[in-house]
Enzyme design. Sequence first.
Site, PDB file in Angstrom:
ATOM      1  CG  ASP A  64      -1.820   1.170   1.305  1.00  0.00           C
ATOM      2  OD1 ASP A  64      -1.647   2.117   0.507  1.00  0.00           O
ATOM      3  OD2 ASP A  64      -2.726   1.163   2.160  1.00  0.00           O
ATOM      4  CE1 TYR A 156      -7.717  10.611  -9.310  1.00  0.00           C
ATOM      5  CE2 TYR A 156      -8.429  12.424 -10.720  1.00  0.00           C
ATOM      6  CZ  TYR A 156      -7.758  11.226 -10.558  1.00  0.00           C
ATOM      7  OH  TYR A 156      -7.128  10.651 -11.635  1.00  0.00           O
ATOM      8  CB  SER A 157      -9.135  18.162  -8.366  1.00  0.00           C
ATOM      9  OG  SER A 157      -9.837  18.740  -7.301  1.00  0.00           O
ATOM     10  CB  SER A 159      -4.625  13.780  -4.566  1.00  0.00           C
ATOM     11  OG  SER A 159      -5.231  13.277  -5.747  1.00  0.00           O
ATOM     12  CB  ILE A 189      -7.118   7.491 -19.880  1.00  0.00           C
ATOM     13  CG1 ILE A 189      -6.302   8.803 -19.946  1.00  0.00           C
ATOM     14  CG2 ILE A 189      -6.368   6.341 -20.563  1.00  0.00           C
ATOM     15  CD1 ILE A 189      -6.011   9.345 -21.318  1.00  0.00           C
TER      16      ILE A 189
HETATM   17  P1  NAP Z   1      -6.799   1.815 -12.341  1.00  0.00           P
HETATM   18  O1  NAP Z   1      -7.080   1.059 -13.589  1.00  0.00           O
HETATM   19  O2  NAP Z   1      -7.876   1.941 -11.307  1.00  0.00           O
HETATM   20  O3  NAP Z   1      -5.476   1.193 -11.674  1.00  0.00           O
HETATM   21  C1  NAP Z   1      -5.015   1.681 -10.449  1.00  0.00           C
HETATM   22  C2  NAP Z   1      -3.752   0.959 -10.055  1.00  0.00           C
HETATM   23  O4  NAP Z   1      -3.282   1.525  -8.822  1.00  0.00           O
HETATM   24  C3  NAP Z   1      -3.954  -0.522  -9.792  1.00  0.00           C
HETATM   25  O5  NAP Z   1      -2.788  -1.194 -10.200  1.00  0.00           O
HETATM   26  C4  NAP Z   1      -4.080  -0.602  -8.270  1.00  0.00           C
HETATM   27  O6  NAP Z   1      -3.668  -1.839  -7.716  1.00  0.00           O
HETATM   28  C5  NAP Z   1      -3.095   0.486  -7.865  1.00  0.00           C
HETATM   29  N1  NAP Z   1      -3.353   0.996  -6.523  1.00  0.00           N
HETATM   30  C6  NAP Z   1      -4.506   1.565  -6.041  1.00  0.00           C
HETATM   31  N2  NAP Z   1      -4.347   1.901  -4.742  1.00  0.00           N
HETATM   32  C7  NAP Z   1      -3.081   1.537  -4.399  1.00  0.00           C
HETATM   33  C8  NAP Z   1      -2.313   1.604  -3.199  1.00  0.00           C
HETATM   34  N3  NAP Z   1      -2.837   2.133  -2.079  1.00  0.00           N
HETATM   35  N4  NAP Z   1      -1.053   1.105  -3.205  1.00  0.00           N
HETATM   36  C9  NAP Z   1      -0.530   0.563  -4.314  1.00  0.00           C
HETATM   37  N5  NAP Z   1      -1.192   0.478  -5.501  1.00  0.00           N
HETATM   38  C10 NAP Z   1      -2.454   0.954  -5.531  1.00  0.00           C
HETATM   39  O7  NAP Z   1      -6.365   3.322 -12.655  1.00  0.00           O
HETATM   40  P2  NAP Z   1      -5.854   4.018 -14.008  1.00  0.00           P
HETATM   41  O8  NAP Z   1      -7.017   4.610 -14.702  1.00  0.00           O
HETATM   42  O9  NAP Z   1      -4.908   3.132 -14.728  1.00  0.00           O
HETATM   43  O10 NAP Z   1      -5.060   5.248 -13.363  1.00  0.00           O
HETATM   44  C11 NAP Z   1      -3.651   5.244 -13.164  1.00  0.00           C
HETATM   45  C12 NAP Z   1      -3.236   6.646 -12.729  1.00  0.00           C
HETATM   46  O11 NAP Z   1      -3.606   7.587 -13.730  1.00  0.00           O
HETATM   47  C13 NAP Z   1      -3.923   7.108 -11.442  1.00  0.00           C
HETATM   48  O12 NAP Z   1      -3.027   7.875 -10.673  1.00  0.00           O
HETATM   49  C14 NAP Z   1      -5.043   7.989 -11.949  1.00  0.00           C
HETATM   50  O13 NAP Z   1      -5.436   8.945 -10.996  1.00  0.00           O
HETATM   51  C15 NAP Z   1      -4.377   8.630 -13.154  1.00  0.00           C
HETATM   52  N6  NAP Z   1      -5.320   9.163 -14.123  1.00  0.00           N
HETATM   53  C16 NAP Z   1      -6.234   8.365 -14.737  1.00  0.00           C
HETATM   54  C17 NAP Z   1      -7.109   8.913 -15.644  1.00  0.00           C
HETATM   55  C18 NAP Z   1      -8.139   8.087 -16.360  1.00  0.00           C
HETATM   56  O14 NAP Z   1      -8.959   8.684 -17.080  1.00  0.00           O
HETATM   57  N7  NAP Z   1      -8.165   6.780 -16.229  1.00  0.00           N
HETATM   58  C19 NAP Z   1      -7.062  10.279 -15.925  1.00  0.00           C
HETATM   59  C20 NAP Z   1      -6.120  11.063 -15.286  1.00  0.00           C
HETATM   60  C21 NAP Z   1      -5.238  10.493 -14.389  1.00  0.00           C
HETATM   61  P3  NAP Z   1      -4.750  -3.063  -7.548  1.00  0.00           P
HETATM   62  O15 NAP Z   1      -5.002  -3.571  -8.929  1.00  0.00           O
HETATM   63  O16 NAP Z   1      -4.067  -4.058  -6.702  1.00  0.00           O
HETATM   64  O17 NAP Z   1      -5.980  -2.463  -6.928  1.00  0.00           O
END
Ligand code: NAP
Length: 248
Positions: A64, A156-157, A159, A189
């Site tokens: 974590d 979130y914003s 952070s 995304i």
């Molecule tokens: P996602 O599919 O929900 O994947 C999140 C990943 O983070 C998973 O591997 C999860 O692990 C891991 N995670 C969550 N909490 C954690 C913790 N406490 N310790 C360690 N690992 C943790 O998210 P995503 O869309 O790929 O997003 C990736 C990043 O891009 C994030 O920072 C998100 O805020 C940012 N982002 C995403 C978007 C979008 O539109 N998707 C847009 C802007 C920014 P588990 O699989 O084990 O849960």
Amino acid sequence: MMDLTGKTALITGASRGIGKAIALKLAGQGANIAIPYLGDPAEAEQAQKEIEALGVKCVMYVCDVSSFEASKEVVEKVIEEFGGVDILVNNAGIVRDKLILSMKEEDFDMVINVNLKGAFNMIKHTYSHFMKKRRGRIISISSIVGLNGNAGQANYSSSKAGLIGLTKSTAKELGGRNITVNAIAPGFIDTDMTQQLSDKVKDAMKAQIPMKRPGTPEDIANLALFLASDEASYITGEVIRVDGGYAM
Ligand code: NAP
């Protein structure tokens, strides 16, 4: 071009989504990959198989990232098992969307602790290692809502805006040691995180994107690869949007 053979990339939350795409992209250029993830073993095992199929080493660590101590332990293990870290990607992130009216204290704290403090933890524990090496790349995945704000995402914003401050401060501290520190601000995304949104919200978002489509995790991974490469050695403290023009 953009050869990462023999380098080690520590990418948080790369068991799925954007992080996994970044891991596959960097592994495709020869980087070994270390992945702290929260605890979805099926996704993690699948990601590890796909990365190893590219002929590089890949180790998954249940961790974590919001825990200072757990992050320290994992960084130490990675340095021991891989012989060092060359590229740190702070990608792990969560959402707990609600209007402030109904947002609980723990909704705010949890998102800040994972998204912002998690990145601080990783930077803190790799900092002296990078300084000694006099070489390194730190990339944090922020968001366009860290630049523009968004109703329902105060936690979130905040952070993601915090990650921009962390990026610029770290870039100023480590620039003299040949370490670049940058942030990527993705727009909308297509991943598990955005899958949770209703079709109505998704359609409304798409309509506002000049390119009229959501981005793919690969769109983000392509920039991460460039920022991780030698070719980007004079870019630091930068925040780059990858959003199809959404936030311009
Ligand atoms: P996602 O599919 O929900 O994947 C999140 C990943 O983070 C998973 O591997 C999860 O692990 C891991 N995670 C969550 N909490 C954690 C913790 N406490 N310790 C360690 N690992 C943790 O998210 P995503 O869309 O790929 O997003 C990736 C990043 O891009 C994030 O920072 C998100 O805020 C940012 N982002 C995403 C978007 C979008 O539109 N998707 C847009 C802007 C920014 P588990 O699989 O084990 O849960």
